[in-house]
Write a protein that holds these residues in place. Sequence first.
Motif, short mmCIF file in Angstrom:
data_model
loop_
_atom_site.label_atom_id
_atom_site.label_comp_id
_atom_site.label_asym_id
_atom_site.label_seq_id
_atom_site.Cartn_x
_atom_site.Cartn_y
_atom_site.Cartn_z
N GLU A 173 6.11 -28.57 -35.88
CA GLU A 173 5.77 -29.72 -36.73
C GLU A 173 7.03 -30.35 -37.32
N THR A 218 4.33 -22.75 -35.15
CA THR A 218 3.61 -24.02 -35.37
C THR A 218 4.31 -24.88 -36.40
N GLU A 219 4.85 -24.25 -37.46
CA GLU A 219 5.57 -25.01 -38.47
C GLU A 219 6.90 -25.52 -37.93
N GLN A 220 7.56 -24.71 -37.11
CA GLN A 220 8.81 -25.16 -36.48
C GLN A 220 8.55 -26.40 -35.63
N LEU A 239 10.52 -19.75 -39.78
CA LEU A 239 9.12 -20.13 -40.00
C LEU A 239 8.29 -19.83 -38.76
#
Length: 75
Positions: free
Chosen positions: A22, A18-20, A15
């Motif tokens: 989060e 930023t998603e990692q 991913l």
Amino acid sequence: MTRLLEQAFETVSNLPDTEQDELARIMLQLAGVDQPPLQLTPEEDADLAEADAEIARGELATPEEVRAMWAKHGL
């Protein structure tokens, strides 16, 4: 480490960063590790201020609009 956790790490590693981050914060929080509050970007801060102003003016979505939004996303 369990196979399921290994699978989760492998999946998440693909991913965007930023998603990692989060998901990592969520995992740490679930494990009982306190996380510092997120810092909003100036754009996010402005968006939040506008949303607060809309709420103060009573500009809320109708129940029908909310149902339509959920249906659009298959929920």
